[in-house]
Design a protein around this motif. Structure first.
Motif, short mmCIF file in Angstrom:
data_model
loop_
_atom_site.label_atom_id
_atom_site.label_comp_id
_atom_site.label_asym_id
_atom_site.label_seq_id
_atom_site.Cartn_x
_atom_site.Cartn_y
_atom_site.Cartn_z
N ALA A 19 75.77 6.81 38.17
CA ALA A 19 74.69 7.28 37.10
C ALA A 19 74.83 7.90 36.06
N PHE A 20 74.05 7.82 35.05
CA PHE A 20 74.22 8.41 33.97
C PHE A 20 74.29 10.13 33.97
N SER A 21 75.22 10.64 33.55
CA SER A 21 75.66 12.09 33.34
C SER A 21 75.47 12.88 32.16
N ALA A 22 74.59 13.86 32.41
CA ALA A 22 74.44 14.78 31.22
C ALA A 22 75.88 15.31 30.60
N ASP A 23 76.95 15.09 31.50
CA ASP A 23 78.28 15.94 30.83
C ASP A 23 78.81 14.72 30.27
N LYS A 24 78.48 13.59 30.30
CA LYS A 24 79.41 12.65 29.19
C LYS A 24 78.68 12.22 28.21
N ASP A 25 79.29 11.33 27.07
CA ASP A 25 78.72 10.77 26.09
C ASP A 25 77.50 10.11 26.24
N GLN B 220 68.63 8.02 43.12
CA GLN B 220 69.59 7.69 44.20
C GLN B 220 71.02 7.64 43.68
N GLY B 221 71.02 7.38 42.50
CA GLY B 221 72.24 7.59 41.72
C GLY B 221 73.27 6.42 41.87
N LYS B 222 72.67 5.19 42.10
CA LYS B 222 73.44 3.89 42.06
C LYS B 222 73.01 2.77 41.26
N TYR B 223 72.15 3.04 40.20
CA TYR B 223 71.67 2.12 39.51
C TYR B 223 72.70 1.31 38.62
N ILE B 224 73.87 2.04 38.25
CA ILE B 224 75.01 1.50 37.65
C ILE B 224 76.08 1.19 38.49
N GLU C 175 78.84 8.98 36.07
CA GLU C 175 79.69 9.48 36.80
C GLU C 175 79.37 8.69 38.05
N GLU C 176 80.53 8.46 39.00
CA GLU C 176 80.35 7.91 40.02
C GLU C 176 79.64 8.41 41.01
#
Length: 348
Positions: A57-63, A166-170, A192-193
Motif C-alpha cells: 500500500a502507499f506509504s507516507a514515508d516513501k516518495d 486493508q493494505g493490499k491494493y498494490i 510498503e509491503e
C-alpha cells in the motif's frame, strides 16, 4: 471474458554509455484497437499467472510522486499522459538509485476486468524474430517478450477506492532470487509491503489440516477436500482475485458448508475474511516435493501411508512400485551399461 482497455501508454528505457537507464517518451497514448485489447489481455493473463507476488500500500514515508499524480488523475485534475510520464520518470530515478541496469518498454495501462479497474505497470524486454519473404529474403521483427515478464506491479483501483485500509491494493512480482526487484518497485511506487500471500497460504494449510482432524474426516474425505481447496485457490489466484473465507469454507466441507468458518472463529485462527494466496505454497495440499544433494522427489499426498512409507526416526522413505520409465532406467543400469547399447526394435 476479455479485458476492457481504457488507456495505454508506452515509453522506452534504454541504457546509456554509463549503463544507466534513460527514458524516452512516446508523444501520445496508444490508440485502442483489437490488437491493443489482445495485447493487454495477454499482459493480464501473464501477470495473474506469476506465482510469487507481494502486496503493498502507499506509504507516507516513501516518495509520493506516483500516489500524488494518481490522485490528481482520479480527480480528473490531470490526464493519463501526465500519470504515465511521471511514473516513467520515477522508475528511471529508482533504477539509477538502485544501480540496476534495466532497459525495455514500460507499458502503463488502465483497464477493466470483471467488476474491477486496474492500473498495470510492466517493463518488458524484446526479442528479434526472423522470417522469410516469398522471395526468400530474410526479414526481422521485434516482439515484446511477455512470457518473461518479471518487472511488473498492478494497482487495483477499485479496492484502492473502496477499502484502502486493508493494505493490499498494490501487487508486484517478486522477481528472481538475489535481485532487489521488490525493493526498487516498492520505492518506485512509493509504497510498503503489507499482506504476505505466502504467510496467508501457510495459515490456510495449517488451519485446513486442523479442521480435518477436529471434524474427524477419513483419509478419502481429506484427499478429496484437499484437491477441492487447491483447485478453488488456484482458480482465484489465476483470475487475480482473493480467496473468500466463506467460499473456502463451503469448498472444504460440502456437508457442513460453514463448518470451517465457525471453526476458525471459535479457535480464533488468524484467517482473514478475504486474502490473496500463493499457489506454489498451497501445492503442498496435494503433493509433497523436495530436492537437494543430487536427489529430487515428488509424490501425491494421498500415497503417503500407502505406496510411500516414511520413517521419521531413520529419515527413510520406502516406495512400493516405481514409475515405469524410472524402473526401466534402473533395471537397465543394474544389468550393465551394455543394456543401453542394445537397439530397441525399429530403432536406428
Amino acid at each position: 471474458m476479455s479485458v476492457d482497455v481504457q488507456q495505454l501508454a508506452i515509453n522506452y528505457l534504454e541504457l546509456d554509455e554509463q549503463a544507466l537507464s534513460k527514458a524516452h517518451y512516446r508523444p501520445a497514448l496508444v490508440t485502442p484497437t483489437a490488437a491493443v485489447a489482445h495485447l493487454v489481455e495477454q499482459l493480464h493473463l501473464a501477470y495473474n499467472g506469476k506465482p510469487a507476488k507481494g502486496y503493498a500500500a502507499f506509504s507516507a514515508d516513501k516518495d509520493p510522486q506516483v500516489a500524488s499524480v494518481l490522485g490528481d488523475w482520479q480527480k480528473q485534475n490531470s490526464d493519463f499522459m501526465v500519470l504515465a510520464n511521471t511514473a516513467t520518470a520515477a522508475l528511471e530515478q529508482q533504477l539509477q538509485a538502485h544501480q540496476l541496469p534495466e532497459s525495455g518498454y514500460l507499458l502503463i495501462c488502465h483497464y477493466r476486468y470483471l467488476a474491477s479497474d486496474y492500473l498495470l505497470f510492466c517493463l518488458l524486454g524484446s526479442k528479434d524474430h526472423f522470417s522469410l519473404t516469398e522471395e526468400l529474403e530474410l526479414a526481422t521483427s521485434r516482439h515484446l517478450d511477455i512470457a518473461r515478464m518479471q518487472l511488473a506491479a498492478r494497482i487495483d483501483l477499485t479496492e484502492y477506492q473502496s477499502s484502502p485500509e486493508q493494505g493490499k491494493y498494490i501487487s508486484f512480482i517478486r522477481g528472481r532470487a538475489g535481485r532487489k526487484v521488490a525493493d526498487f518497485f516498492l520505492d518506485f511506487l512509493g509504497c510498503e509491503e503489507g499482506t504476505d500471500a505466502k504467510a496467508n497460504s501457510k495459515v490456510v494449510l495449517a488451519s485446513v489440516e486442523e479442521y480435518f482432524a477436529a471434524a474427524d474426516f477419513d483419509s478419502t474425505e481429506k484427499n478429496d477436500a484437499r484437491k477441492q481447496v487447491y483447485s478453488y485457490c488456484e482458480e482465484r489466484a489465476k483470475a487475480g482475485q482473493d480467496v473468500v473465507l466463506t467460499e473456502l469454507s463451503a469448498v472444504i466441507d460440502e456437508q457442513e458448508q460453514q463448518g470451517f468458518l465457525r471453526y476458525c472463529q471459535e479457535q480464533q485462527l488468524q484467517v482473514a475474511e478475504q486474502f490473496p494466496v500463493e499457489v506454489k505454497e498451497l501445492k503442498k495440499l496435494i503433493k509433497f516435493s523436495g530436492q537437494g544433494a543430487g536427489l529430487s522427489l515428488s509424490f501425491e499426498q494421498k500415497l503417503l501411508g500407502d505406496r510411500v512409507q516414511y520413517d521419521p526416526h531413520s529419515d527413510t522413505l520406502l516406495i512400493k512400485g516405481t514409475p515405469p520409465n524410472l524402473r526401466d532406467q534402473l533395471q537397465r543400469f543394474i544389468q550393465g551399461y551394455s543394456a543401453f547399447d542394445r537397439a530397441e526394435p525399429g530403432a536406428e
